[in-house]
Write an enzyme that holds these catalytic residues in place. Structure first.
Site, PDB file in Angstrom:
ATOM      1  N   GLY A  13       0.824  -1.207   0.000  1.00  0.00           N
ATOM      2  CA  GLY A  13       0.000   0.000   0.000  1.00  0.00           C
ATOM      3  C   GLY A  13       0.856   1.254   0.000  1.00  0.00           C
ATOM      4  N   SER A  14       0.342   2.273   0.649  1.00  0.00           N
ATOM      5  CA  SER A  14       0.943   3.608   0.544  1.00  0.00           C
ATOM      6  C   SER A  14       2.320   3.704   1.180  1.00  0.00           C
ATOM      7  CB  SER A  14       0.026   4.634   1.190  1.00  0.00           C
ATOM      8  OG  SER A  14      -1.196   4.680   0.507  1.00  0.00           O
ATOM      9  N   THR A  15       2.719   2.706   1.962  1.00  0.00           N
ATOM     10  CA  THR A  15       4.063   2.774   2.540  1.00  0.00           C
ATOM     11  C   THR A  15       5.099   2.856   1.417  1.00  0.00           C
ATOM     12  OG1 THR A  15       4.186   0.366   2.611  1.00  0.00           O
ATOM     13  CG2 THR A  15       3.445   1.478   4.610  1.00  0.00           C
TER      14      THR A  15
END
Lengths: 745, 400
Positions: free
Chosen positions: A288-290
């Site tokens: 995801g956004s990591t």
């Protein structure tokens, strides 16, 4: 002289003597044949007595970094039979089945099926062994063989793994270092008598046969704290499981590796093998956004973008061939830090495009994605990063925000650690030292696997990531008192395999953090698998878990801190008295940041209460003291001017789904209102008269954040808003004032 | 040749005159028999220690070894008594002795202790150990048969009546042994009686019928007896079933094979570690083979050969029919079981349950063997120089 009869008798005696002598001569020849010529007997004898059993050498110790024993070997009794010697098979199997709690018929079959030495039950209790010994059954024996036990039970079980009943490591460190731990199982010439007893009690110095010891990098105390915190968070969020990995970025030491659900390696026989895997090393998860942090880092490092460069995220959506990329709501113009702070998909896709797929791909590999970390952990997964040449534009776009790429939590942890280590990526060090039995400890050195990005880039990105853990950022719940934290949230939709598309209800909630940001000692990755309910995002569930774990670990290193409650930027009150000049790009970014989506949306109630709360004192990026007169403690302050209209709009918002073609700029209204619906409204409870602990638990039940004014000592005397006020949406903070016991009494 | 040798010896004795009794006694010991017996008894003591020590590792002195030594002391006392009493005394005691042993066998049949499916032992509290009447019965029956056959009735040939009579003496004993069941000893006793009858002068043809009857009986017995049949099949091809029927024999072969020429060394044997059943009793020769090798086996076989030669030499020199038969009977009683036992151990005969005289553990057997040895030495002492001792002493002049 002698009679004829006597003489004939003597002759007969002589004849018989000759016959017997001949027989004896024959026997002597036969003896010669059996002893010297015929080798069958000798071979058979050697076979039966030199049953070259391998002496089960006791496995070496597994210790934590403070030399606490995590895995030891003890002698455990095992019951065997030599069916050939059994006097009464029926009675024997009946008695054994009774004491050992076995099925009598199966036991009977087992006994019937063998002639020689056969185990009936291994690793029985001392009591059972004593009872069997008391029976004095012919042909039944007790043998003591080393048994692996794990005194700390489930502590770090997925990491440590376990050894099976034959002393072979089949999971975790036990498997990874099996050759070392088991030592040299001397196939000693141990001999058994026909009853199966060993002829000599100890044919070897057991220390010579014993395996070597190892010291792990984990710290039992930190490990226990992390596991407890994880278990609590998993329970509270209704998640299926979770992972916390804490790494020392400078050495790559894994300080704690908590996984849920865990298992007790002492009871591995009752576990399915699948459930004893280490999720940190074996599970491939979408990050995801990591991932955005690494895209920004790669782009900066490659010179594709500059830290000051801005990106117009417009109305919060953009088209790439085959897909529309959306933000939660429009953020307008963002710089790279702003993209990370609000976690803008549109922004990161633009950055990724500037970087280009090949450089993007190369950077991912430099950060260690797409290949095992080199930890040596058995069957470690390498994650999944497709070759950049296979990327369609849409693939490149989604990979930029962590969709269509799979990583292991350990890979992510080491990538984070590389940012915290000046861009130098270390190999995870699970084992600090080993020694042979009676030998000296041999330290294992930290190993660098290469420079992922330059030290300057790493420092720059960490600075940006600090803003994520600010009042405006998605990761503000990861904040710590008096310690600067850099981090990034992520909420990855899980792929619904049945339907072949991303699920709308199942998520992986991520957070990674670096603390202290100005002198990194910890790089921690937190993941929760399918947290339930509305609080399923990385910022809502993973970030606070990070704060708890990081606070405990920093305290262990002498840095006293605790999780700090930061209210989200209180836009409305700030705005109300503000002029609204034309926002600069920089201001626009800040504004957008404050309006951070998904979690930190404003609500009516939130708008009325929230007083800006002190944050990490120095953030150089946004110096604008004059603007912050209403929130004097806050130095890191966004430009509030542009926010007013949005606040007005948002407070009067009506819930509607976010249209793809939402009106530009002000579409935030709708986006925010969508969020408002997420949490049901609650009445503010009456906290007055409660102690701080009681107040906290009460607040937790209602998903209300507490902010304490002054010293949290004694009992609550004042609260705002007043009891009975309706709180809705995601921002629900109640401010409490305490009076000490003396004062109130 | 042997005649002249004995003359010389007698002459030597004469020149010394009537010195101290002890000296005379020592001189009168038959060297061959005594030496052989000492060799065998010594082997027995050593091997008994070696094999019984592993049966009880906690004891500093293996209890069974202590039994063996105590029995040996009793046996030596019995041997001394047998040697020093005049042979004529034993002639008179032969039949009561036989009757006594027969009663013991009958008692065993009713009150005996059953071990391994056979009722062979008699618990005698006074003796302090389990007594095996069969050993006594064999010796007593031999003695009684000798006493009967020695009565010559003035004929050279042994009369049919005496053959019948001697057979009648053996029959109840053999029958009782068969009932125990103890086929091995029954057959052995029958064979010993037959040998005595042959030496006594029976026409060989007379023995053909009983022998045929016996052989047919044995075959029928084996065919109708599971236990016996298994022993025979185990003997026929032990390697076919090395874990069941052939187990004991295979383990015996293992002992021989491991032993080689010089053996693995005293005490180093492994077959006594529960691998070889009855290692310290019937199969002690296997352990001699394992620990002392072919050399040890040859020493034991040589011991028995020496006993055989020396014992039969005593018999052939006897001037008294009873003494001759006693000497031969006792020699046969000690050596024939040895030949049978060794044949069993080396897989040349089916397993019988016969002991190896002097070596096998078994207190009754050891005591009786010593007694038989004593009788043999006594005959040598009393009957060797009839000229000196005089006929009246042997009391057998009637049929000269």
């Amino acid at each position: 002289m002698r009679s004829q009869a006597l003489r004939s008798a003597a002759i007969r005696v002589g004849a018989l003597r000759l016959m017997l002598l001949f027989a004896l001569l024959l026997l002597a020849a036969r003896a010669g044949q059996l002893t010297l010529v015929n080798t069958d007997g000798k071979l058979h004898g050697n076979r039966q007595i030199h049953a070259r059993i391998s002496v089960p050498s006791a496995r070496g110790l597994i210790l934590d970094r403070d030399r606490t024993e995590l895995a030891i070997s003890v002698d455990a009794p095992s019951i065997y039979v030599v069916p050939r010697l059994l006097e009464d098979r029926k009675r024997t199997s009946r008695e054994l089945a009774r004491i050992l709690d076995l099925d009598r018929r199966q036991l009977g079959k087992r006994i019937e099926g063998h002639e020689g030495f056969t185990y009936v039950a291994r690793w029985v209790t001392e009591k059972q062994a004593e009872r069997i010994a008391a029976l004095e059954l012919q042909g039944v024996g007790i043998e003591y063989e080393p048994r692996r036990t794990y005194p700390a039970g489930s502590l770090a079980a997925p990491l440590i793994g376990f050894a099976d009943i034959d002393g072979v490591g089949v999971r975790g460190v036990e498997q990874m270092l099996d050759g070392w731990l088991k030592g040299q199982p001397r196939v000693a010439d141990v001999q058994r008598d026909a009853r199966g007893r060993l002829l000599s009690s100890s044919p070897l110095d057991p220390r010579l046969a014993a395996g070597g010891d190892v010291v792990l990098s984990i710290d039992s105390g930190l490990q226990g704290q992390a596991e407890a915190a994880l278990a609590e968070a998993v329970k509270a969020s209704g998640a299926k499981g979770g992972v916390i990995i804490s790494v020392d970025p400078k050495t790559g030491d894994v300080l704690a590796l908590a996984e849920a659900p865990g298992f007790d390696p002492n009871r591995f026989r009752h576990m399915s093998y699948e459930n004893t895997r280490s999720r940190s090393f074996l599970d491939m998860v979408e990050p995801g956004s990591t991932m955005k942090a690494f895209v920004v880092a790669a782009a900066l490092d490659a010179g594709a973008i500059s830290p000051e460069q801005t990106f117009d995220t417009g109305e919060g959506w953009m088209r790439v061939p085959g897909k529309t990329i959306r933000d939660h709501r429009p953020y307008g113009i963002l710089d790279p830090a702003g993209v990370l702070t609000v976690s803008s998909n549109v922004g990161i896709v633009q950055i990724g495009q500037q970087l280009g797929p090949e450089a993007h791909y190369d950077a991912l590999l430099r950060f260690g994605f797409g290949q095992p970390t080199g930890s040596g952990f058995p069957t470690e997964s390498g994650g999944l990063v497709r070759d950049w040449q296979d990327w369609q534009p849409v693939d490149h776009a989604t990979i930029s925000f962590g969709q269509g790429i799979s990583v292991t939590p350990m890979q992510l942890a080491m990538a984070v650690a590389s940012l915290a280590n000046g861009g130098e990526r270390m190999r995870p060090r699970l084992v600090l030292a080993r020694r042979r039995p009676m030998g000296e400890w041999e330290q294992s050195e930290p190993t660098s696997v290469g420079q992922a990005v330059s030290p300057e880039t790493a420092a720059s990105v960490i600075g940006m990531l600090e803003q994520v853990v600010s009042a405006q950022g998605t990761g503000r719940r990861a904040a710590l008192a008096n310690v600067r934290v850099a981090g990034k949230t992520g909420t990855a939709q899980k792929l619904d395999r049945a339907e072949g598309r991303y699920s709308q209800t199942r998520y992986t909630a991520w957070f990674f953090g670096i603390a202290p940001a100005d002198d990194p000692r910890l790089a921690i990755v937190v993941a929760l698998d399918e947290p339930q309910g509305t609080a399923h995002t990385g910022g809502a569930v993973a970030a606070p878990l990070f704060a708890r774990v990081a606070a405990a670990q920093l305290a262990h290193q002498g840095i006293l801190t605790q999780p700090e409650q930061i209210a989200a930027r209180p836009l409305p009150t700030l705005m109300a008295e503000q002029e609204a000049p034309e926002p600069t790009e920089q201001e626009e970014r800040d504004v957008q940041a404050v309006q951070e989506p998904t979690i930190e949306s404003r609500t009516k109630a939130g708008a009325t209460i929230a007083t800006p709360i002190a944050r990490t004192p120095e953030v150089a990026a946004v110096p604008d003291p004059p603007e912050v007169r209403q929130v004097p403690k806050v130095q890191e302050t966004p430009r509030p001017k542009a926010e007013q209209p949005r606040h007005v709009a948002s407070t009067s918002a009506v819930a509607k789904p976010p249209p793809v073609s939402a009106p530009p700029a002000r579409s935030a209204v709708l986006q925010a209102s969508h969020e408002i619906e997420a949490l049901p409204a609650v009445f503010v409870p009456d906290f007055r008269g409660e102690t701080v602990g009681a107040a906290r638990s009460k607040a937790a039940r209602e998903s209300i954040d507490l902010h304490v004014l002054g010293v949290a000592d004694g009992r609550v005397v004042e609260q705002s808003p007043a009891p009975g006020t309706i709180l809705g949406g995601r921002e629900r903070t109640v401010i409490l004032s305490f009076a000490t016991g003396r004062e109130s009494g | 040749m042997s005649q002249s040798g004995s003359r010389k010896k007698a002459a030597r004795k004469q020149t010394r005159g009537g010195g101290a009794a002890a000296v005379a006694d020592a001189d009168s010991l038959d060297g061959g028999v005594a030496f052989s017996a000492v060799v065998l008894i010594s082997m027995g003591v050593v091997m008994s220690y070696s094999t019984t020590a592993t049966l009880n590792l906690d004891a500093s002195i293996p209890p069974l070894f202590a039994h063996h030594v105590s029995a040996l002391l009793m046996g030596l006392a019995a041997a001394a008594a047998a040697a020093f009493l005049p042979t004529s005394v034993w002639r008179r005691l032969a039949l009561p002795f036989w009757l006594f042993s027969l009663l013991l066998l009958v008692a065993t049949h009713f009150f005996g202790v059953t071990v391994n499916g056979a009722q062979r032992w008699l618990e005698l509290p006074a003796l302090g150990f389990r007594f095996q009447p069969v050993e006594l019965a064999k010796c007593a029956t031999v003695l009684a048969v000798v006493a009967v056959i020695a009565q010559r009735d003035g004929h050279d040939e042994l009369g049919g009546r005496r053959v019948m009579l001697s057979g009648a003496l053996a029959l109840p004993v053999v029958a009782l042994l068969l009932m125990q069941p103890d086929l091995g000893n029954a057959v052995l006793l029958a064979a010993l009686v037959a040998l005595l009858q042959i030496v006594g002068g029976t026409k060989i043809t007379r023995l053909i019928l009983p022998a045929l009857v016996g052989i047919v009986g044995i075959v029928l017995y084996i065919l109708n007896n599971d236990y016996a049949r298994r022993r025979v099949t185990g003997f026929m091809d032990p390697w076919e079933r090395p874990l069941s029927e052939g187990f004991q024999l295979v383990q015996s072969f293992v002992a021989f094979g491991r032993g080689g020429l010089f053996g693995v060394g005293l005490g180093n044997g492994q077959q006594k570690l529960a691998y070889l059943p009855e290692a310290h009793t019937d199969f002690i020769l296997s352990l001699v083979a394992e620990e002392l090798g072919l050399i040890g086996v040859l020493v034991v076989l040589g011991g028995f050969a020496g006993l055989l030669v020396a014992g039969t030499r005593i018999a052939t020199r006897c001037t008294d029919r009873f003494a001759l038969l006693v000497a031969f009977g006792m020699t046969a009683l000690l050596t024939v079981p040895a030949v049978v036992n060794a044949s069993v151990v080396m897989g040349l005969l089916p397993t019988k349950g016969l002991t190896l005289p002097f070596l096998s553990y078994g207190r009754t057997s050891l005591i009786v063997c010593c007694f038989a040895l004593g009788l043999l030495l006594g005959v040598a002492r009393n009957d060797e120089s009839p000229g000196k001792r005089g006929r009246h002493e042997t009391g057998g002049g009637r049929w000269r």
